[in-house]
Design a protein around this motif. Structure first.
Motif, PDB file in Angstrom:
ATOM      1  N   SER A  35       7.057   5.720  15.719  1.00 36.92           N
ATOM      2  CA  SER A  35       6.216   5.767  14.521  1.00 36.92           C
ATOM      3  C   SER A  35       6.566   4.639  13.563  1.00 36.92           C
ATOM      4  O   SER A  35       5.692   4.028  12.951  1.00 36.92           O
ATOM      5  CB  SER A  35       6.374   7.120  13.824  1.00 36.92           C
ATOM      6  N   TYR A  36       7.858   4.360  13.461  1.00 36.54           N
ATOM      7  CA  TYR A  36       8.298   3.273  12.584  1.00 36.54           C
ATOM      8  C   TYR A  36       7.815   1.923  13.116  1.00 36.54           C
ATOM      9  O   TYR A  36       7.391   1.054  12.348  1.00 36.54           O
ATOM     10  CB  TYR A  36       9.817   3.291  12.469  1.00 36.54           C
ATOM     11  N   ASP A  37       7.847   1.755  14.432  1.00 38.90           N
ATOM     12  CA  ASP A  37       7.374   0.508  15.036  1.00 38.90           C
ATOM     13  C   ASP A  37       5.874   0.314  14.814  1.00 38.90           C
ATOM     14  O   ASP A  37       5.400  -0.829  14.668  1.00 38.90           O
ATOM     15  CB  ASP A  37       7.682   0.499  16.540  1.00 38.90           C
ATOM     16  N   GLU A  38       5.122   1.430  14.806  1.00 35.21           N
ATOM     17  CA  GLU A  38       3.688   1.329  14.540  1.00 35.21           C
ATOM     18  C   GLU A  38       3.440   0.778  13.140  1.00 35.21           C
ATOM     19  O   GLU A  38       2.504   0.005  12.917  1.00 35.21           O
ATOM     20  CB  GLU A  38       3.029   2.701  14.696  1.00 35.21           C
ATOM     21  N   LYS A  39       4.273   1.162  12.197  1.00 35.43           N
ATOM     22  CA  LYS A  39       4.143   0.623  10.848  1.00 35.43           C
ATOM     23  C   LYS A  39       4.455  -0.868  10.819  1.00 35.43           C
ATOM     24  O   LYS A  39       3.755  -1.657  10.161  1.00 35.43           O
ATOM     25  CB  LYS A  39       5.086   1.356   9.884  1.00 35.43           C
ATOM     26  N   ILE A  43       2.553  -5.210   9.765  1.00 32.78           N
ATOM     27  CA  ILE A  43       3.094  -6.293   8.914  1.00 32.78           C
ATOM     28  C   ILE A  43       3.824  -7.322   9.773  1.00 32.78           C
ATOM     29  O   ILE A  43       4.912  -7.785   9.437  1.00 32.78           O
ATOM     30  CB  ILE A  43       4.023  -5.726   7.824  1.00 32.78           C
ATOM     31  N   GLU A  44       3.193  -7.669  10.896  1.00 25.13           N
ATOM     32  CA  GLU A  44       3.682  -8.731  11.770  1.00 25.13           C
ATOM     33  C   GLU A  44       5.098  -8.437  12.300  1.00 25.13           C
ATOM     34  O   GLU A  44       5.907  -9.344  12.486  1.00 25.13           O
ATOM     35  CB  GLU A  44       3.681 -10.071  11.025  1.00 25.13           C
ATOM     36  N   VAL A 146      -3.045  -0.514  -0.254  1.00 27.51           N
ATOM     37  CA  VAL A 146      -1.780  -0.169   0.385  1.00 27.51           C
ATOM     38  C   VAL A 146      -1.990  -0.056   1.890  1.00 27.51           C
ATOM     39  O   VAL A 146      -2.814   0.727   2.354  1.00 27.51           O
ATOM     40  CB  VAL A 146      -1.224   1.154  -0.181  1.00 27.51           C
ATOM     41  N   VAL A 147      -1.248  -0.847   2.645  1.00 30.81           N
ATOM     42  CA  VAL A 147      -1.385  -0.871   4.100  1.00 30.81           C
ATOM     43  C   VAL A 147      -0.526   0.223   4.730  1.00 30.81           C
ATOM     44  O   VAL A 147      -0.989   1.023   5.536  1.00 30.81           O
ATOM     45  CB  VAL A 147      -0.989  -2.257   4.652  1.00 30.81           C
ATOM     46  N   THR A 148       0.720   0.274   4.366  1.00 26.09           N
ATOM     47  CA  THR A 148       1.642   1.280   4.878  1.00 26.09           C
ATOM     48  C   THR A 148       2.858   1.323   3.969  1.00 26.09           C
ATOM     49  O   THR A 148       3.026   0.463   3.092  1.00 26.09           O
ATOM     50  CB  THR A 148       2.068   0.960   6.324  1.00 26.09           C
ATOM     51  N   ALA A 149       3.688   2.337   4.172  1.00 28.72           N
ATOM     52  CA  ALA A 149       4.880   2.484   3.340  1.00 28.72           C
ATOM     53  C   ALA A 149       5.906   3.316   4.093  1.00 28.72           C
ATOM     54  O   ALA A 149       5.588   3.997   5.077  1.00 28.72           O
ATOM     55  CB  ALA A 149       4.538   3.139   1.998  1.00 28.72           C
TER      56      ALA A 149
END
Length: 302
Positions: A35-39, A43-44, A146-149
């Protein structure tokens, strides 16, 4: 605020270092890591926790243009990649309390792409002040979307915890200050609530019991004051002359106005405050005759 207090606050802000957690991703369980990698893909594949400090700046001028609708759209209406449902983080709209209380210790900004910036900061725990501050980060476009956080707290994987919300509200307030043309970002930092580094024991008379709502109202009032000062300075001479020519009634005009109100058949409430007309509004005393009390019937000769 005195210059000495401004300098103390600036020293606290610059004493903070860019938050980093180089091995944070490796500490996550497999599903959480995915899930963290999807975020990070959004952001490149830049991990804000594992980026050189030289890529970040503490300049308010570089913050993306985040506004309140952007915060509401993200916290309430965006879709979580973790739950596949709407976040509906209604409670986190109260994260403004974290901001006005000084829980946001610092915010740094870095560039992910030409249109996406990364905001990373430190936010104190709400109940455990002595623990290491949490390190939320937010990715947003230059226009404020906001894209992600993410946050390294227990609920941070969803990207909508109170600590993320506090960063968003701090940036939103900073953007409003930045848009004022009456000052630059450096002197205006005093408007941002002073970051709380540690909570020490104090006597009761020295404790500030001001509620978060009151602090929010005062902050919004100060920021609005900057905008009004700007409009006054930008007003044309013709507008200023027109303001000087505004009709102001004389005492004679006011007296005639009240006399005309008194002569009318209505009973305007304003006259109840203006002498001598207010005498008509005094309640009448009860004229009911009551029998004499027994004490008045007493006769010492009997």
């Amino acid at each position: 605020m005195t210059p000495g207090r401004q300098n103390n606050m600036a020293a606290k802000l610059h004493s903070e270092r860019v938050p980093s957690l180089p091995k944070y991703r490796e500490t996550l369980a497999l599903e959480r890591r995915k899930s963290y990698d999807e975020k990070l893909k959004l952001i490149e594949n830049i991990d804000p926790y594992n980026v050189s400090n030289f890529l970040f700046s503490d300049s308010m001028e570089l913050w993306p243009e985040i506004e309140f609708p952007d915060i509401a759209n993200y916290l309430i209406f965006s879709t979580s990649s973790y739950t596949k449902e709407q976040l509906k983080a209604y409670k986190n709209l109260d994260a403004y309390n974290y901001f006005v209380a000084g829980w946001v210790r610092c915010i740094f900004v870095g560039k992910a792409t030409d249109n996406i910036k990364i905001l990373i900061g430190k936010v104190n725990h709400s109940q455990r002040m002595n623990e290491t501050p949490l390190k939320p980060w937010v990715a947003a476009t230059n226009e404020g979307t906001v894209v992600t956080a993410h946050c390294n707290c227990m609920a941070g994987l969803g990207g909508a915890c109170s600590h993320v919300g506090a960063i968003l509200f701090a940036v939103e307030a900073g953007v409003r200050i930045k848009r004022s043309t009456t000052c630059t970002s450096v002197p205006c930092k005093w408007l941002i609530p002073t970051p709380v580094i540690a909570v020490s024991y104090q006597e009761l008379r020295d404790i500030d019991f001001t509620s978060s709502k009151t602090k929010k109202r005062k902050l919004d009032s100060k920021i609005s004051g900057l905008s009004s000062d700007t409009s006054k300075q930008n007003s044309s001479p013709a507008q200023s002359d027109a303001a000087k020519n505004v009709f102001v009634p004389s005492q004679t005009d006011i007296k005639k106005f009240f006399e005309s109100l008194n002569a009318s058949k209505t009973h305007p409430a304003i006259l109840s405050l203006i002498p001598p007309y207010n005498m008509k509004y005094c309640p009448k005393a009860d004229s009911t005759e009551l029998p004499k009390p027994l004490t008045r019937l007493y006769d010492s000769e009997l």
